[in-house]
Design a protein around this motif. Sequence first.
Motif, PDB file in Angstrom:
ATOM      1  N   ARG A  13     -14.105  -3.651   1.674  1.00  0.00           N
ATOM      2  CA  ARG A  13     -13.326  -4.540   1.079  1.00  0.00           C
ATOM      3  C   ARG A  13     -11.942  -4.084   0.757  1.00  0.00           C
ATOM      4  O   ARG A  13     -10.661  -4.526   1.289  1.00  0.00           O
ATOM      5  N   TRP A  14     -11.840  -2.836   0.348  1.00  0.00           N
ATOM      6  CA  TRP A  14     -10.369  -2.140   0.212  1.00  0.00           C
ATOM      7  C   TRP A  14      -9.687  -2.199   1.552  1.00  0.00           C
ATOM      8  O   TRP A  14      -8.571  -2.513   1.752  1.00  0.00           O
ATOM      9  N   ASP A  67      -6.161  -4.002   2.929  1.00  0.00           N
ATOM     10  CA  ASP A  67      -5.101  -3.335   3.733  1.00  0.00           C
ATOM     11  C   ASP A  67      -4.781  -3.388   5.022  1.00  0.00           C
ATOM     12  O   ASP A  67      -3.945  -2.983   5.770  1.00  0.00           O
ATOM     13  N   GLY A  68      -5.537  -4.602   5.702  1.00  0.00           N
ATOM     14  CA  GLY A  68      -5.084  -4.865   7.001  1.00  0.00           C
ATOM     15  C   GLY A  68      -5.917  -4.690   8.040  1.00  0.00           C
ATOM     16  O   GLY A  68      -5.548  -5.040   9.245  1.00  0.00           O
ATOM     17  N   ILE A  69      -7.262  -3.845   8.109  1.00  0.00           N
ATOM     18  CA  ILE A  69      -8.188  -3.508   8.844  1.00  0.00           C
ATOM     19  C   ILE A  69      -9.127  -4.617   9.266  1.00  0.00           C
ATOM     20  O   ILE A  69      -9.517  -5.526   8.218  1.00  0.00           O
ATOM     21  N   THR A  75       0.948  -1.218   0.014  1.00  0.00           N
ATOM     22  CA  THR A  75      -0.006   0.019   0.108  1.00  0.00           C
ATOM     23  C   THR A  75       0.856   1.332   0.118  1.00  0.00           C
ATOM     24  O   THR A  75       0.437   2.296  -0.568  1.00  0.00           O
ATOM     25  N   THR A  76       2.051   1.231   0.608  1.00  0.00           N
ATOM     26  CA  THR A  76       2.915   2.409   0.588  1.00  0.00           C
ATOM     27  C   THR A  76       4.085   2.179  -0.640  1.00  0.00           C
ATOM     28  O   THR A  76       4.336   1.226  -1.161  1.00  0.00           O
ATOM     29  N   GLN A  83      -6.202   5.058   1.916  1.00  0.00           N
ATOM     30  CA  GLN A  83      -5.131   4.705   2.914  1.00  0.00           C
ATOM     31  C   GLN A  83      -4.915   5.473   4.132  1.00  0.00           C
ATOM     32  O   GLN A  83      -4.405   5.089   5.072  1.00  0.00           O
ATOM     33  N   ALA A  84      -5.371   6.709   3.838  1.00  0.00           N
ATOM     34  CA  ALA A  84      -5.365   7.687   5.096  1.00  0.00           C
ATOM     35  C   ALA A  84      -6.250   7.179   6.196  1.00  0.00           C
ATOM     36  O   ALA A  84      -5.957   7.561   7.397  1.00  0.00           O
ATOM     37  N   ILE A  85      -7.736   6.568   5.635  1.00  0.00           N
ATOM     38  CA  ILE A  85      -8.571   6.107   6.560  1.00  0.00           C
ATOM     39  C   ILE A  85      -7.921   5.005   7.262  1.00  0.00           C
ATOM     40  O   ILE A  85      -8.014   4.381   8.554  1.00  0.00           O
TER      41      ILE A  85
END
Length: 521
Positions: A466-467, A471-473, A134-135, A423-425
């Motif tokens: 889903r996104w 991202d790992g949440i 993601t980064t 990504q910020a969320i």
Amino acid sequence: MVDVPRFGTDSFSVGLSLNYAHKPLVLGVERATGEFQTLRVLIEHQLLGQLDLAASLCNCGVFSLSLPIALVERGDSSNGSSSSPRSWSPWATSAVRNIPGEESSIAGTIPLRGVGAREPRLGMLLRLYGQPDTTPFSASAGGYLWLPLRRMLEGTAPHTSDEEFRVMPRLVLAGYSHPLQWSLTGSFLYRPEARQGLHPALGGDRAGSELGLGARVSYTDKQRGFSLGPEAQLMTVVIPRDQAFKPFYTSLEVLLGLQFKVGQTLQVGLAAGAGLMRQLGTPAFRFMVRVSSTSTLTPQSEGHQAPAGLPREKSGVSLSVPVAVPLPMSIPLLVEVSPEAPADGASEPETSQDESPGDRDHDTVTDAMDACPDQPGAPSMESSRSGCPGLVAVKNGMLLLQRPITFARNTDVVLDESFPVLQAIADALRASPWLQKIRIEGHTDSQGPTQVNNSLSIRRAHSVMRWLQKDGIHPARMEAAGHGPSRPIAVNDSEQGRAANRRVDIVIIDPPAARADDERS
């Protein structure tokens, strides 16, 4: 070959793969011109299967176990006659004429008959910096350990296992910047020197410690779960030194890989390529297929439970204790835990994160940790940005988005331009473990049938969820809702108003006290 690490929160994955190799083990001699002439194809066709089990914990580490097995091996045994010395060229015959023993016994490797086990492998990889998928940049470190079957099981074929343990520490650099994903790996494989069983006069049969470099780049569409790109892996013997970097002790494989998703949890991968430089075990051609599935270790339930490691509410006892909440990267954070009600039954006002002592801007980041204590922002894993204005701010019991999440027209496909907001969320949620649950709410304008808009709004909310899960949440921290056109924030008689109503809201629902009004004085 070259992987992109994927770290998640308490997830478990199972993978099955098939690996076909063409001519991974051949016997030959080198001409004076440097040309290689094959004398015998010891293993012409090889099909390996592998079961992979992996657990990803706390979004910072992956632990794996791989169990390979040889399903099929076909080739010429040492007693075969299909590549008789009579068929060799005069030069090749001259090269092996002085080798002691029978000419038909030049090779000591016999292809397996039937199914045979290969060395199990244990793996570990720890995330040091960033998020690989993601980064733009990340760094991870870990290693593999192979268990020597030949030491444990009698009769194990020499080309399927070493007699000693093998260890390979490795460093992985990776990143993602839409639409490109990349990965670079460096490794050192330590193994005691060993021979494959070929005659020493021919050379190329010695195995030792190796230095490895790998690279991969791919076009990646996260919304559609699609990835395509090339990868390359270079391995060369460095110990013993007299064989270091020599052609017959160096391998270079280049493959083209394709990955795509099937459903919500199933991932399919295909790869094919060739060995451009070939050491012992490197095939002339390779084809691989892999199917894997990932699920969370903690099942979802209607009654939400806080993620592991977070304080839970207690009843019947008056308690107000500062609890140090462990976070990745060892960022210290102090959270005040208060019970729902004291033991004597007397009511007390609820304490919210917005009312925490020493939080002037009411963004849940205490002034001692807030890099911008007078400007509302969002928690961050980077201390220099924590609490500062950005794409997301915690305010009024919501994660307020400074830029809207946008979708392709009349679909639930998130546009690439919204990936930084998502990504910020995700970053804010990772840095805020006390925000135990959020509700992702989808909204539309009033154009079109209400039933269609209601369906579109819930699908868009699920798309965002889903996104964030990718991202790992943890999925237990999220729920989705769709309200269609029923909750407008602007009039629908202008394009500007309709654009404002087409939105996604992120509402904090647990702890409910976090929804305090920070405008009160």
